[in-house]
Design a protein around this motif. Sequence first.
Motif, mmCIF file in Angstrom:
data_model
loop_
_atom_site.group_PDB
_atom_site.id
_atom_site.type_symbol
_atom_site.label_atom_id
_atom_site.label_comp_id
_atom_site.label_asym_id
_atom_site.label_seq_id
_atom_site.Cartn_x
_atom_site.Cartn_y
_atom_site.Cartn_z
ATOM 1 N N GLY A 9 -3.517 0.636 -4.078
ATOM 2 C CA GLY A 9 -2.748 -0.587 -4.073
ATOM 3 C C GLY A 9 -2.088 -0.846 -5.430
ATOM 4 N N ASP A 10 -0.964 -1.555 -5.397
ATOM 5 C CA ASP A 10 -0.229 -1.779 -6.644
ATOM 6 C C ASP A 10 0.820 -2.857 -6.419
ATOM 7 O OD1 ASP A 10 1.005 0.677 -9.098
ATOM 8 O OD2 ASP A 10 0.575 -1.482 -9.261
ATOM 9 N N LEU A 11 1.501 -3.223 -7.508
ATOM 10 C CA LEU A 11 2.655 -4.105 -7.464
ATOM 11 C C LEU A 11 3.894 -3.222 -7.386
ATOM 12 C CD1 LEU A 11 4.156 -6.816 -7.809
ATOM 13 C CD2 LEU A 11 3.905 -6.490 -10.289
ATOM 14 N N VAL A 12 4.746 -3.470 -6.394
ATOM 15 C CA VAL A 12 5.923 -2.636 -6.191
ATOM 16 C C VAL A 12 7.092 -3.516 -5.787
ATOM 17 C CG1 VAL A 12 5.345 -2.176 -3.768
ATOM 18 C CG2 VAL A 12 6.754 -0.545 -5.033
ATOM 19 N N GLN A 13 8.298 -3.092 -6.098
ATOM 20 C CA GLN A 13 9.491 -3.846 -5.710
ATOM 21 C C GLN A 13 9.826 -3.601 -4.240
ATOM 22 O OE1 GLN A 13 12.621 -2.812 -8.488
ATOM 23 N NE2 GLN A 13 12.107 -4.569 -9.781
ATOM 24 N N ALA A 14 10.501 -4.558 -3.655
ATOM 25 C CA ALA A 14 10.947 -4.409 -2.272
ATOM 26 C C ALA A 14 11.780 -3.137 -2.140
ATOM 27 C CB ALA A 14 11.762 -5.625 -1.854
ATOM 28 N N GLY A 15 11.547 -2.422 -1.042
ATOM 29 C CA GLY A 15 12.219 -1.148 -0.832
ATOM 30 C C GLY A 15 11.460 0.047 -1.363
ATOM 31 N N GLY A 16 10.420 -0.217 -2.133
ATOM 32 C CA GLY A 16 9.634 0.858 -2.722
ATOM 33 C C GLY A 16 8.594 1.424 -1.766
ATOM 34 N N SER A 17 7.794 2.350 -2.301
ATOM 35 C CA SER A 17 6.786 3.046 -1.502
ATOM 36 C C SER A 17 5.448 3.084 -2.221
ATOM 37 C CB SER A 17 7.238 4.494 -1.230
ATOM 38 O OG SER A 17 8.417 4.540 -0.474
ATOM 39 N N LEU A 18 4.393 3.204 -1.431
ATOM 40 C CA LEU A 18 3.046 3.388 -1.942
ATOM 41 C C LEU A 18 2.299 4.289 -0.981
ATOM 42 C CD1 LEU A 18 1.785 -0.188 -2.956
ATOM 43 C CD2 LEU A 18 2.220 1.728 -4.516
ATOM 44 N N ARG A 19 1.262 4.942 -1.486
ATOM 45 C CA ARG A 19 0.348 5.665 -0.612
ATOM 46 C C ARG A 19 -1.068 5.168 -0.868
ATOM 47 N NH1 ARG A 19 -0.828 12.095 0.639
ATOM 48 N NH2 ARG A 19 -2.544 11.983 -0.751
ATOM 49 N N LEU A 20 -1.667 4.635 0.152
ATOM 50 C CA LEU A 20 -3.052 4.191 0.074
ATOM 51 C C LEU A 20 -3.967 5.308 0.539
ATOM 52 C CD1 LEU A 20 -2.774 0.596 1.600
ATOM 53 C CD2 LEU A 20 -2.313 1.361 -0.740
ATOM 54 N N SER A 21 -5.131 5.389 -0.093
ATOM 55 C CA SER A 21 -6.150 6.361 0.299
ATOM 56 C C SER A 21 -7.451 5.643 0.598
ATOM 57 C CB SER A 21 -6.385 7.383 -0.819
ATOM 58 O OG SER A 21 -5.224 8.109 -1.103
ATOM 59 N N CYS A 22 -8.264 6.279 1.408
ATOM 60 C CA CYS A 22 -9.567 5.714 1.758
ATOM 61 C C CYS A 22 -10.555 6.861 1.917
ATOM 62 C CB CYS A 22 -9.462 4.923 3.052
ATOM 63 S SG CYS A 22 -11.049 4.425 3.763
ATOM 64 N N THR A 23 -11.593 6.847 1.120
ATOM 65 C CA THR A 23 -12.635 7.861 1.238
ATOM 66 C C THR A 23 -13.859 7.264 1.910
ATOM 67 O OG1 THR A 23 -13.447 7.350 -0.974
ATOM 68 C CG2 THR A 23 -11.839 9.121 -0.775
ATOM 69 N N VAL A 24 -14.518 8.080 2.731
ATOM 70 C CA VAL A 24 -15.667 7.623 3.506
ATOM 71 C C VAL A 24 -16.827 8.580 3.291
ATOM 72 C CG1 VAL A 24 -16.532 7.048 5.798
ATOM 73 C CG2 VAL A 24 -14.124 6.637 5.238
ATOM 74 N N SER A 25 -18.004 8.045 3.104
ATOM 75 C CA SER A 25 -19.212 8.856 2.994
ATOM 76 C C SER A 25 -20.306 8.219 3.824
ATOM 77 C CB SER A 25 -19.652 8.984 1.531
ATOM 78 O OG SER A 25 -19.950 7.708 0.998
ATOM 79 N N GLY A 26 -21.307 9.027 4.162
ATOM 80 C CA GLY A 26 -22.443 8.503 4.904
ATOM 81 C C GLY A 26 -22.325 8.610 6.413
ATOM 82 N N LEU A 27 -21.225 9.153 6.910
ATOM 83 C CA LEU A 27 -21.098 9.427 8.327
ATOM 84 C C LEU A 27 -20.232 10.671 8.502
ATOM 85 C CD1 LEU A 27 -17.985 8.481 8.999
ATOM 86 C CD2 LEU A 27 -19.000 6.234 9.296
ATOM 87 N N THR A 28 -20.230 11.214 9.722
ATOM 88 C CA THR A 28 -19.410 12.392 9.987
ATOM 89 C C THR A 28 -17.987 11.919 10.231
ATOM 90 O OG1 THR A 28 -21.336 13.468 10.975
ATOM 91 C CG2 THR A 28 -19.181 14.462 11.382
#
Length: 128
Positions: A9-28
Amino acid sequence: QVQVLESGGDLVQAGGSLRLSCTVSGLTFGDFAMGWFRQAPGKEREGVSCINWWAGGTTYYADSVKGRFTISRDNAKNTLYLQLNSLKPEDTAMYYCAAARYGTCSVSWSSNSRYPYWGPGTQVTVSS
């Protein structure tokens, strides 16, 4: 113990792009559908997207993000992604990653009750 952690997550101007990531542990990770949700100040949490258990599986999107956001997953890395393009100020929210009870999303994919495991969220702010 299942742990879910978002980043990107971040501060971005309208029209811009971001990539969110999510890591998971403790399950398959590869056994379960995964979802992204968001909550803006003063509003209820809403479903953004869901992907079935396999990386090339069926995906679902909220109408408000169709054509702009793309969900994907890498089961070898236990990681979920959300690519956010053409961002708008109304996309400003805390974004949450969640692991589902089931391997598939289904038509009720946006129901919070389908997801027993949640991360703490990552903030996306889009300036006009």
